[in-house]
Enzyme design. Structure first.
Site, short mmCIF file in Angstrom:
data_model
loop_
_atom_site.label_atom_id
_atom_site.label_comp_id
_atom_site.label_asym_id
_atom_site.label_seq_id
_atom_site.Cartn_x
_atom_site.Cartn_y
_atom_site.Cartn_z
N GLU A 96 -28.90 -38.57 6.67
CA GLU A 96 -30.12 -38.98 5.98
C GLU A 96 -29.75 -39.61 4.64
O GLU A 96 -29.50 -38.89 3.66
CB GLU A 96 -31.02 -37.77 5.71
CG GLU A 96 -31.50 -37.07 6.94
CD GLU A 96 -32.81 -36.32 6.68
OE1 GLU A 96 -33.78 -36.61 7.37
OE2 GLU A 96 -32.85 -35.48 5.77
N SER A 133 -37.45 -42.15 6.69
CA SER A 133 -38.52 -43.11 6.99
C SER A 133 -38.55 -43.56 8.46
O SER A 133 -38.86 -44.71 8.75
CB SER A 133 -38.43 -44.32 6.05
OG SER A 133 -38.66 -43.91 4.70
N GLY A 148 -38.59 -40.49 2.58
CA GLY A 148 -39.92 -40.49 1.98
C GLY A 148 -40.26 -41.77 1.24
O GLY A 148 -41.28 -41.85 0.57
N GLY A 188 -39.76 -36.70 8.64
CA GLY A 188 -40.63 -36.06 7.64
C GLY A 188 -42.04 -36.59 7.77
O GLY A 188 -42.81 -36.18 8.64
N GLY A 189 -42.40 -37.56 6.93
CA GLY A 189 -43.77 -38.06 6.84
C GLY A 189 -44.43 -38.37 8.18
O GLY A 189 -45.56 -37.95 8.44
N GLU A 207 -33.41 -32.82 -0.47
CA GLU A 207 -34.38 -32.32 -1.47
C GLU A 207 -33.94 -30.95 -1.99
O GLU A 207 -34.11 -30.65 -3.17
CB GLU A 207 -35.78 -32.27 -0.84
CG GLU A 207 -36.36 -33.67 -0.69
CD GLU A 207 -37.44 -33.81 0.38
OE1 GLU A 207 -37.95 -32.79 0.88
OE2 GLU A 207 -37.76 -34.97 0.71
N HIS A 219 -30.71 -29.87 3.10
CA HIS A 219 -31.55 -31.08 3.00
C HIS A 219 -31.38 -31.66 1.59
O HIS A 219 -31.24 -30.93 0.62
CB HIS A 219 -33.01 -30.73 3.27
CG HIS A 219 -33.88 -31.93 3.39
ND1 HIS A 219 -34.35 -32.62 2.28
CD2 HIS A 219 -34.35 -32.60 4.48
CE1 HIS A 219 -35.07 -33.65 2.70
NE2 HIS A 219 -35.09 -33.66 4.01
N ASN A 252 -39.90 -32.21 10.29
CA ASN A 252 -39.75 -31.47 9.03
C ASN A 252 -41.06 -31.63 8.25
O ASN A 252 -41.30 -32.66 7.65
CB ASN A 252 -38.56 -32.04 8.24
CG ASN A 252 -38.40 -31.38 6.88
OD1 ASN A 252 -39.04 -30.37 6.59
ND2 ASN A 252 -37.55 -31.94 6.04
N TRP A 253 -41.88 -30.58 8.30
CA TRP A 253 -43.20 -30.66 7.66
C TRP A 253 -43.13 -30.58 6.14
O TRP A 253 -44.12 -30.82 5.46
CB TRP A 253 -44.10 -29.54 8.17
CG TRP A 253 -44.57 -29.70 9.59
CD1 TRP A 253 -44.34 -30.73 10.44
CD2 TRP A 253 -45.38 -28.75 10.31
NE1 TRP A 253 -44.95 -30.50 11.64
CE2 TRP A 253 -45.59 -29.29 11.59
CE3 TRP A 253 -45.92 -27.50 10.01
CZ2 TRP A 253 -46.34 -28.62 12.57
CZ3 TRP A 253 -46.67 -26.83 10.97
CH2 TRP A 253 -46.87 -27.38 12.24
N LYS A 254 -41.96 -30.16 5.63
CA LYS A 254 -41.84 -29.95 4.17
C LYS A 254 -43.00 -29.06 3.68
O LYS A 254 -43.39 -28.15 4.41
CB LYS A 254 -41.76 -31.30 3.45
CG LYS A 254 -40.70 -32.21 4.07
CD LYS A 254 -40.37 -33.41 3.24
CE LYS A 254 -39.32 -34.23 3.99
NZ LYS A 254 -38.87 -35.40 3.24
P1 PGA Z 1 -39.08 -38.95 5.87
O1 PGA Z 1 -38.26 -37.61 5.63
O2 PGA Z 1 -39.16 -39.16 7.35
O3 PGA Z 1 -40.45 -38.70 5.25
O4 PGA Z 1 -38.34 -40.04 5.18
C1 PGA Z 1 -37.13 -37.29 6.39
C2 PGA Z 1 -36.56 -35.98 5.94
O5 PGA Z 1 -36.64 -35.64 4.76
O6 PGA Z 1 -35.99 -35.22 6.75
#
Ligand code: PGA
Length: 251
Positions: free
Chosen positions: A167, A212, A173, A233-234, A97, A95, A9-11
């Site tokens: 999640e 994470s 994040g 994500g990250g 977010e 998600h 997930n590149w966001k």
């Molecule tokens: P993260 O994000 O790996 O940066 O914690 C995961 C996600 O939001 O899907």
């Protein structure tokens, strides 16, 4: 046996040029027939370039979110229909977010999941509790409601294609991943819920852990009995790191 699935997930990261360089490198790393499903979820501006770079490759792509309405007055949004036109195979639904920043609620998530399945997209539906909810001991109540409402429109025969991403919001994040025992417990509860709701098909639904995940902690999540992959994500922003995580999913 459920086929592992690891998604990047590149966001809101990567320009078109960066996306193309990333995918070029990832395609150098990934064999022609990898033993898992690999999914890249670019931001909207890189969708076209991603679709082109990944055509006829073993890597699939999807959208980070998509509205269920085919068209309409939704400034700034993309519809399931629009991302399908470009060849998407997956879409993230709900998600945390999106739930927090754009007020997406379980009812909307349920319409997104339904619209995705009707358009032959695989929905990756996210569930997970906040830190306050965990501290208050309501983590499973929250997850259960997200499943109850989010999957309320889904019939047993279409359910096997769904992916659930557990999640915990506080792990996203932050660099602070869940304890594997906590992820194990939640994934087990989700699996039981899925079995009660969808019968034998519930066994075929894949569950990801997200929050994470990094190359050095991926193994401890990906070896859990009910965890079939990761939503990253990250640590997915670098192709080598993403591929390292993906390899940990293959048992
Ligand atoms: P993260 O994000 O790996 O940066 O914690 C995961 C996600 O939001 O899907």
């Amino acid at each position: 046996m459920r086929r592992p699935i690891v998604a990047a997930n590149w966001k809101m990261h990567h320009t078109v040029g960066e996306a193309q360089r990333y995918l070029h490198r990832l395609l150098e790393l990934v064999p022609a027939d990898p033993p898992l499903d690999l999914v890249v979820l670019p931001s909207a501006t890189s969708i076209q370039a991603t679709a082109q770079s990944l055509a006829q490759t073993p890597i699939a792509w999807g959208a980070q979110s998509a509205r269920p309405e085919p068209e309409g007055p939704f400034t700034g949004e993309l519809s399931v229909r629009q991302v399908c036109e470009l060849g998407a195979s997956y879409v993230i639904c709900g998600h945390s977010e999106r739930r927090a920043l754009f007020n997406e609620d379980d009812k909307l998530v349920s319409r997104m999941v339904k619209a995705a399945l009707e358009s032959d997209l695989v929905p990756i539906m996210c569930v997970g509790e906040s830190l306050e909810q965990r501290r208050a001991g309501t983590d499973w109540q929250v997850g259960e409601k997200q499943l109850d409402v989010g999957l309320s429109q889904i019939e047993e025969q279409e359910s096997a294609r769904i992916v659930i991403a557990y999640e915990p919001v506080w792990a996203i994040g932050t660099g602070v991943a869940a304890q594997p025992e906590d992820a194990q417990q939640m994934a087990g509860r989700i699996r039981t819920w899925l079995g009660n709701r969808f019968g034998a098909s519930g066994e075929r639904i894949r569950i990801q852990y997200g929050g994470s995940v990094k190359p050095d902690n991926a193994q401890q999540f990906l070896e859990l009995a009910n965890v079939d992959g990761a939503l990253v994500g990250g640590a997915s922003l670098d192709p080598d790191s993403f591929w390292q995580i993906a390899q940990a999913a293959v048992r």
